[in-house]
Enzyme design. Sequence first.
Site, PDB file in Angstrom:
ATOM      1  N   HIS A   1       0.857  -7.286 -11.829  1.00 34.54           N
ATOM      2  CA  HIS A   1       1.378  -6.891 -10.517  1.00 34.54           C
ATOM      3  C   HIS A   1       1.140  -7.963  -9.461  1.00 34.54           C
ATOM      4  CE1 HIS A   1       2.779  -3.803  -7.742  1.00 34.54           C
ATOM      5  NE2 HIS A   1       1.752  -4.044  -6.941  1.00 34.54           N
TER       6      HIS A   1
ATOM      7  N   SER B   1       4.724  -5.524  -3.980  1.00 32.72           N
ATOM      8  CA  SER B   1       4.505  -4.087  -4.076  1.00 32.72           C
ATOM      9  C   SER B   1       5.197  -3.353  -2.936  1.00 32.72           C
ATOM     10  CB  SER B   1       2.998  -3.803  -4.120  1.00 32.72           C
ATOM     11  OG  SER B   1       2.748  -2.497  -4.576  1.00 32.72           O
ATOM     12  N   TYR B   2       4.462  -2.590  -2.109  1.00 37.31           N
ATOM     13  CA  TYR B   2       5.100  -1.877  -1.005  1.00 37.31           C
ATOM     14  C   TYR B   2       5.619  -2.834   0.062  1.00 37.31           C
ATOM     15  CZ  TYR B   2       6.239   2.068   1.986  1.00 37.31           C
ATOM     16  OH  TYR B   2       6.931   2.995   2.733  1.00 37.31           O
TER      17      TYR B   2
ATOM     18  N   GLY C   1       0.836  -1.191   0.000  1.00 40.25           N
ATOM     19  CA  GLY C   1       0.000   0.000   0.000  1.00 40.25           C
ATOM     20  C   GLY C   1       0.883   1.258   0.000  1.00 40.25           C
TER      21      GLY C   1
ATOM     22  N   ASP D   1       3.372  -6.022 -15.631  1.00 43.13           N
ATOM     23  CA  ASP D   1       3.062  -4.985 -14.649  1.00 43.13           C
ATOM     24  C   ASP D   1       3.740  -3.690 -15.046  1.00 43.13           C
ATOM     25  OD1 ASP D   1       2.408  -3.533 -12.371  1.00 43.13           O
ATOM     26  OD2 ASP D   1       4.065  -4.359 -11.199  1.00 43.13           O
TER      27      ASP D   1
END
Length: 479
Positions: free
Chosen positions: A451, A189-190, A93, A399
């Site tokens: 992703h 991701s994060y 996030g 992605d």
Amino acid sequence: MSTSRTCYFFLIISLVSLRWVAAVSGRQPTRRALLEQDLDRVIGLPGQPRVSFKQYAGYITVNESHGRALFYWFFEAVESPQKKPLLLWLNGGPGCSSIGFGGMEELGPFVAQKDKPELRLNNKAWNKAANLLFLESPVGVGFSYTNTSSDIKQLGDKVTAQDSYAFLLRWFKRFPQYKSHEFYIAGESYAGHYVPQLAELIFDKNKTISNQDRINFKGFMIGNALLDDETDQTGMIDYAWDHAVISDRVYNDVKAKCNFSDPKSNDDCDRALNEYFDVYKIIDMYSLYAPDCVDTTPNSTQRAHILGNVSPRIFSKNKQWHKKPTGYDPCQSSYTDAYLNNPKVQKALHANTTKIPYAWTHCSDSITFWSDAPGSMLPVLKKLAAGGIRIWVFSGDTDGRIPVTSTRLSLRKLGLKTLQEWTPWYSKSQVGGWTITYDGLMYVTIRGAGHQVPTFKPKEALQLVKHFLSNQKMPTVPF
């Protein structure tokens, strides 16, 4: 048999079963731990297909004085859980739910159905390879909460790592039969920030704490991961131009007006990036060749989710950067939203026990501030690789959000010695992607995945995690 006697009978059976598992794995739970496990046992969810493995869900308090509690969902391995490793999955996030994305749309055993409170079985779930633990972190995400409102204004990478570590120590006290298992972390991701920082904290603490609290930590794996501000942002622009989603003019404007090695942007760079981000409004940059959701029902994946000073600092100023991903069914997240907001589902999961005054969402609307986000995770990766921690990095190559281009630039900047050059790997008779082996790190691409790699390529993703856990290279010939 009366209802009370029936419940008592199943409680005794459950306790006997848990003691047997503990005896096999070498750790004997206390009576309190057995009772806590039984209270967290999920007997069945609305619309759930029958399964052979056990599942547990509930809260672990990580700070008593503030009333901070993190919500987890745990699935035993499908076969031989007493022999399988334990894998913690984290989404990023920051402020997004590992249960909503990873748990119910990528690698967990259940997937929500459209227009009905039912679940279908994911036959490529990762609990075929490991005991699988999902954590909603930090507080304010999903069902995790705090009774101290000021905590939400102090969130950042450091607090997230510390609370996640406190969660693990206490989770192992509740489930001591898994304490001796090999422990791994994975995320996307994060989580390129979350996972290495939690790994570093475990690595450092293991050197100073008693054997009783030491975690049997072996390695981590991160996918399409935010790793380094400069190379991540450079690679995103290069990838967008190379995949024909921005014009030569936009590409050249960004290159001429933005200095991604400087965390401070300027007005000319912001204007150039606005044109780059226009493409986020019309296609799914998380998976370039997947359709966008055209469902008119609002859901958390299509809302702008604005955070403050979050890495990468230049890109994070644009609201389109904060648009969240959707799955292969681009409206899948709306089905998950509906399912997890069902009161019967929450009761079965032992969730929302404090009656949180907002709906469950994939990404928290209450987290609008982030206090710390290092510009690069590369020093942490280098430190842990030198310390003997197994590190795998993977990329879905369609992605556009944190593309393969960004990750390759970041890994090149890491400066590790190459042990095996760029090589295709196979999923049976087909090329599944490419791999390169560095001294202390393995990099794997997954061909045709966006992703959220397990959503788009479930078979290949399961193959990937099995090879990671067994520390075996991906197959370089058809089989």
